[in-house]
Write a protein that holds these residues in place. Structure first.
Motif, PDB file in Angstrom:
ATOM      1  N   PHE A 186     -49.722  36.035  32.443  1.00 57.02           N
ATOM      2  CA  PHE A 186     -48.770  35.466  31.298  1.00 57.02           C
ATOM      3  C   PHE A 186     -49.560  34.513  30.342  1.00 57.02           C
ATOM      4  CE2 PHE A 186     -45.344  35.624  34.606  1.00 57.02           C
ATOM      5  CZ  PHE A 186     -44.436  36.315  33.614  1.00 57.02           C
ATOM      6  N   ARG A 187     -50.720  33.702  30.911  1.00 54.17           N
ATOM      7  CA  ARG A 187     -51.522  32.939  30.049  1.00 54.17           C
ATOM      8  C   ARG A 187     -52.076  33.633  29.034  1.00 54.17           C
ATOM      9  NH1 ARG A 187     -55.999  28.339  31.707  1.00 54.17           N
ATOM     10  NH2 ARG A 187     -56.481  27.846  29.658  1.00 54.17           N
ATOM     11  N   ARG A 188     -52.718  34.992  29.412  1.00 50.81           N
ATOM     12  CA  ARG A 188     -53.286  35.674  28.442  1.00 50.81           C
ATOM     13  C   ARG A 188     -52.541  36.251  27.232  1.00 50.81           C
ATOM     14  NH1 ARG A 188     -58.453  37.723  28.043  1.00 50.81           N
ATOM     15  NH2 ARG A 188     -58.677  39.730  27.268  1.00 50.81           N
ATOM     16  N   VAL A 189     -51.559  36.612  27.910  1.00 46.84           N
ATOM     17  CA  VAL A 189     -50.397  37.253  26.844  1.00 46.84           C
ATOM     18  C   VAL A 189     -50.002  36.066  25.782  1.00 46.84           C
ATOM     19  CG1 VAL A 189     -47.951  38.132  26.641  1.00 46.84           C
ATOM     20  CG2 VAL A 189     -49.498  39.248  28.190  1.00 46.84           C
ATOM     21  N   LEU A 190     -49.621  34.881  26.361  1.00 47.46           N
ATOM     22  CA  LEU A 190     -49.121  33.980  25.441  1.00 47.46           C
ATOM     23  C   LEU A 190     -50.255  33.502  24.543  1.00 47.46           C
ATOM     24  CD1 LEU A 190     -47.272  31.711  28.164  1.00 47.46           C
ATOM     25  CD2 LEU A 190     -46.375  33.205  26.174  1.00 47.46           C
ATOM     26  N   ASN A 191     -51.480  33.546  25.056  1.00 48.59           N
ATOM     27  CA  ASN A 191     -52.604  33.103  24.208  1.00 48.59           C
ATOM     28  C   ASN A 191     -52.974  34.361  23.050  1.00 48.59           C
ATOM     29  OD1 ASN A 191     -52.970  30.696  25.551  1.00 48.59           O
ATOM     30  ND2 ASN A 191     -54.831  31.621  26.917  1.00 48.59           N
ATOM     31  N   LEU A 192     -52.776  35.565  23.554  1.00 50.27           N
ATOM     32  CA  LEU A 192     -53.122  36.591  22.509  1.00 50.27           C
ATOM     33  C   LEU A 192     -51.939  36.660  21.433  1.00 50.27           C
ATOM     34  CD1 LEU A 192     -54.561  39.379  25.059  1.00 50.27           C
ATOM     35  CD2 LEU A 192     -55.607  38.169  23.106  1.00 50.27           C
ATOM     36  N   ARG A 193     -50.838  36.103  22.003  1.00 48.08           N
ATOM     37  CA  ARG A 193     -49.806  36.540  21.040  1.00 48.08           C
ATOM     38  C   ARG A 193     -49.858  35.237  19.996  1.00 48.08           C
ATOM     39  NH1 ARG A 193     -43.310  35.339  22.625  1.00 48.08           N
ATOM     40  NH2 ARG A 193     -42.496  35.578  20.556  1.00 48.08           N
ATOM     41  N   GLY A 194     -50.251  34.258  20.371  1.00 48.16           N
ATOM     42  CA  GLY A 194     -50.346  32.764  19.239  1.00 48.16           C
ATOM     43  C   GLY A 194     -51.685  32.938  18.704  1.00 48.16           C
ATOM     44  N   SER A 195     -52.483  33.802  18.880  1.00 42.83           N
ATOM     45  CA  SER A 195     -53.820  33.721  18.162  1.00 42.83           C
ATOM     46  C   SER A 195     -53.632  34.832  16.923  1.00 42.83           C
ATOM     47  CB  SER A 195     -55.056  34.223  18.937  1.00 42.83           C
ATOM     48  OG  SER A 195     -56.117  34.530  18.422  1.00 42.83           O
ATOM     49  N   ASN A 234     -45.224  45.757  35.190  1.00 37.98           N
ATOM     50  CA  ASN A 234     -45.530  46.774  36.342  1.00 37.98           C
ATOM     51  C   ASN A 234     -45.397  45.848  37.480  1.00 37.98           C
ATOM     52  OD1 ASN A 234     -45.393  49.701  35.956  1.00 37.98           O
ATOM     53  ND2 ASN A 234     -46.384  48.871  34.028  1.00 37.98           N
ATOM     54  N   ILE A 235     -46.281  44.836  37.534  1.00 37.52           N
ATOM     55  CA  ILE A 235     -46.471  44.066  38.742  1.00 37.52           C
ATOM     56  C   ILE A 235     -45.112  43.518  39.085  1.00 37.52           C
ATOM     57  CG2 ILE A 235     -47.645  41.998  39.893  1.00 37.52           C
ATOM     58  CD1 ILE A 235     -50.069  42.693  38.010  1.00 37.52           C
ATOM     59  N   LEU A 236     -44.466  42.850  38.181  1.00 39.56           N
ATOM     60  CA  LEU A 236     -43.260  42.004  38.351  1.00 39.56           C
ATOM     61  C   LEU A 236     -42.077  43.048  38.696  1.00 39.56           C
ATOM     62  CD1 LEU A 236     -43.576  39.363  35.723  1.00 39.56           C
ATOM     63  CD2 LEU A 236     -44.202  38.960  38.163  1.00 39.56           C
ATOM     64  N   TYR A 237     -41.963  43.893  38.213  1.00 45.07           N
ATOM     65  CA  TYR A 237     -40.813  45.212  38.326  1.00 45.07           C
ATOM     66  C   TYR A 237     -41.102  45.584  39.682  1.00 45.07           C
ATOM     67  CZ  TYR A 237     -37.989  49.232  37.913  1.00 45.07           C
ATOM     68  OH  TYR A 237     -37.018  50.046  38.235  1.00 45.07           O
ATOM     69  N   PHE A 262     -59.825  38.006  33.705  1.00 44.80           N
ATOM     70  CA  PHE A 262     -59.750  36.594  34.022  1.00 44.80           C
ATOM     71  C   PHE A 262     -61.432  36.250  34.453  1.00 44.80           C
ATOM     72  CE2 PHE A 262     -60.210  33.602  37.535  1.00 44.80           C
ATOM     73  CZ  PHE A 262     -59.729  32.313  36.747  1.00 44.80           C
ATOM     74  N   LEU A 263     -61.880  37.207  35.380  1.00 47.56           N
ATOM     75  CA  LEU A 263     -63.251  36.776  35.688  1.00 47.56           C
ATOM     76  C   LEU A 263     -64.452  37.032  34.682  1.00 47.56           C
ATOM     77  CD1 LEU A 263     -63.471  38.502  39.184  1.00 47.56           C
ATOM     78  CD2 LEU A 263     -63.385  36.058  38.751  1.00 47.56           C
ATOM     79  N   ARG A 264     -64.135  38.043  33.564  1.00 46.08           N
ATOM     80  CA  ARG A 264     -64.684  38.262  32.323  1.00 46.08           C
ATOM     81  C   ARG A 264     -64.890  36.874  31.646  1.00 46.08           C
ATOM     82  NH1 ARG A 264     -64.217  43.047  28.138  1.00 46.08           N
ATOM     83  NH2 ARG A 264     -62.382  41.526  27.595  1.00 46.08           N
ATOM     84  N   ARG A 265     -63.601  36.571  31.371  1.00 46.55           N
ATOM     85  CA  ARG A 265     -63.484  35.298  30.561  1.00 46.55           C
ATOM     86  C   ARG A 265     -63.913  33.999  31.127  1.00 46.55           C
ATOM     87  NH1 ARG A 265     -57.912  34.220  27.442  1.00 46.55           N
ATOM     88  NH2 ARG A 265     -58.506  32.346  25.979  1.00 46.55           N
ATOM     89  N   PHE A 314     -52.561  38.301  43.878  1.00 44.53           N
ATOM     90  CA  PHE A 314     -51.310  38.376  43.264  1.00 44.53           C
ATOM     91  C   PHE A 314     -50.872  37.219  42.435  1.00 44.53           C
ATOM     92  CE2 PHE A 314     -47.012  37.831  43.111  1.00 44.53           C
ATOM     93  CZ  PHE A 314     -46.185  39.097  42.683  1.00 44.53           C
ATOM     94  N   LEU A 315     -50.999  36.014  43.027  1.00 48.16           N
ATOM     95  CA  LEU A 315     -50.260  34.789  42.264  1.00 48.16           C
ATOM     96  C   LEU A 315     -51.364  34.523  41.078  1.00 48.16           C
ATOM     97  CD1 LEU A 315     -49.536  32.453  45.345  1.00 48.16           C
ATOM     98  CD2 LEU A 315     -47.857  33.636  43.615  1.00 48.16           C
ATOM     99  N   LEU A 316     -52.578  34.628  41.271  1.00 46.13           N
ATOM    100  CA  LEU A 316     -53.548  34.249  40.063  1.00 46.13           C
ATOM    101  C   LEU A 316     -53.329  35.408  39.068  1.00 46.13           C
ATOM    102  CD1 LEU A 316     -55.727  32.939  39.165  1.00 46.13           C
ATOM    103  CD2 LEU A 316     -57.452  34.314  40.514  1.00 46.13           C
ATOM    104  N   SER A 317     -53.323  36.713  39.536  1.00 45.58           N
ATOM    105  CA  SER A 317     -53.236  37.761  38.339  1.00 45.58           C
ATOM    106  C   SER A 317     -51.921  37.484  37.573  1.00 45.58           C
ATOM    107  CB  SER A 317     -53.040  38.997  38.931  1.00 45.58           C
ATOM    108  OG  SER A 317     -52.058  39.299  39.584  1.00 45.58           O
ATOM    109  N   VAL A 318     -50.757  37.231  38.204  1.00 50.17           N
ATOM    110  CA  VAL A 318     -49.435  36.845  37.389  1.00 50.17           C
ATOM    111  C   VAL A 318     -49.504  35.764  36.450  1.00 50.17           C
ATOM    112  CG1 VAL A 318     -47.079  36.025  37.668  1.00 50.17           C
ATOM    113  CG2 VAL A 318     -48.009  37.889  39.323  1.00 50.17           C
ATOM    114  N   CYS A 319     -50.351  34.488  37.051  1.00 49.88           N
ATOM    115  CA  CYS A 319     -50.344  33.322  36.247  1.00 49.88           C
ATOM    116  C   CYS A 319     -51.214  33.682  35.202  1.00 49.88           C
ATOM    117  CB  CYS A 319     -50.887  32.049  37.036  1.00 49.88           C
ATOM    118  SG  CYS A 319     -49.989  31.632  38.308  1.00 49.88           S
ATOM    119  N   CYS A 320     -52.577  34.306  35.245  1.00 48.36           N
ATOM    120  CA  CYS A 320     -53.286  34.494  34.404  1.00 48.36           C
ATOM    121  C   CYS A 320     -53.013  35.568  33.269  1.00 48.36           C
ATOM    122  CB  CYS A 320     -54.590  35.348  34.856  1.00 48.36           C
ATOM    123  SG  CYS A 320     -55.706  33.919  35.974  1.00 48.36           S
TER     124      CYS A 320
END
Length: 254
Positions: free
Chosen positions: A182-191, A208-211, A242-245, A174-180
């Motif tokens: 957020f990071r993926r959304v921010l990275n994609l947004r900035g690219s 959905n996870i956070l809600y 995350f694992l694929r990346r 859970f913790l890893l998926s939330v952190c990853c």
């Protein structure tokens, strides 16, 4: 109201609840567990409203064909509102009790969904498979000694009894998926070359996870692991990304 009372009113010490009832701070509902039959509420309380029949069985009947309580009955609307009023009072006047309930809810959130009391007979029929999954897939310490059942909402859920039932792998995932996420959304947004659909998809999964996590654990104590089970696919998808990346990065030539 009945759910919210479980994580607020029922977290008070029994003597404290009785004292608050006798002083008029809480209603008589504070002394009775929620989700009981209307006959039980009439036995211990006065003022349970009698609704005019609507001709719709699901709203008029107090019991189901099985004999269990019909929580769709209109009478439960006022009962729920009464519980909600007591729950809000406890949040404002006894915030420590509510925070303790939220902590217990968070612990239950990371238990295997099969540990619920509702699934006792199912769990008994598949005891070996259930124990294997809880230990190997979820990392539940209690599975080493056998399956652990979550106390029902009529019992006081103690942390020392609940913590060994947590799935340590579940909490880590859970913790890893939330952190990853957020990071993926921010990275994609900035690219500038990123596909916006990818960012929206990950953001949708993360929402959905956070809600479910916030709403479920702030308003309910007892069935939290059932709520988490519904967002397990969202967690797994983000972990897979995350694992694929990670594997793509590891395979890059030095």
């Amino acid at each position: 109201g009945m759910n919210f009372a479980k994580i607020t009113v029922l977290q008070l010490d029994d003597k404290d609840r009785l004292k608050m009832y006798e002083s008029g701070q809480l209603s008589g509902l504070a002394l009775i567990a929620p989700f009981l039959s209307l006959e039980t509420y009439r036995k211990y309380l006065s003022g349970i409203p009698q609704y005019q029949t609507t001709g719709i069985p699901v709203l008029d009947r107090e019991d189901k064909s099985t004999g269990s309580a019909n929580f769709n009955s209109l009478a439960y609307i006022d009962i729920s509102r009464g519980y909600l009023s007591d729950a809000f009072y406890v949040v404002l006047r006894r915030p420590g009790a509510y925070l303790g309930g939220v902590l217990r809810a968070a612990v239950l959130y990371f238990q295997p969904a099969s540990s619920q009391a509702f699934f006792k007979s199912n769990r008994r029929a598949a005891a070996a498979a259930d124990r294997f999954c809880n230990l190997v897939l979820y990392g539940q310490p209690a599975a080493i000694c056998g399956s652990r059942e979550v106390p029902g909402f009529k019992e006081r859920i103690e942390l020392r009894r609940s913590v060994p039932g947590m799935g340590l792998f579940l909490a880590a995932a859970f913790l890893l998926s939330v952190c990853c996420g957020f990071r993926r959304v921010l990275n994609l947004r900035g690219s500038g070359t990123a596909d916006p659909a990818a960012a929206l998809t990950v953001a949708f999964l993360l929402f959905n996870i956070l809600y479910v996590t916030l709403v479920g654990n702030l308003l309910e104590l007892g069935e939290n692991s059932r709520f988490r089970f519904m967002v397990d696919p969202c967690i797994l998808v983000i972990l897979a990304l995350f694992l694929r990346r990670f594997t793509a990065w590891a395979e890059k030539p030095a």
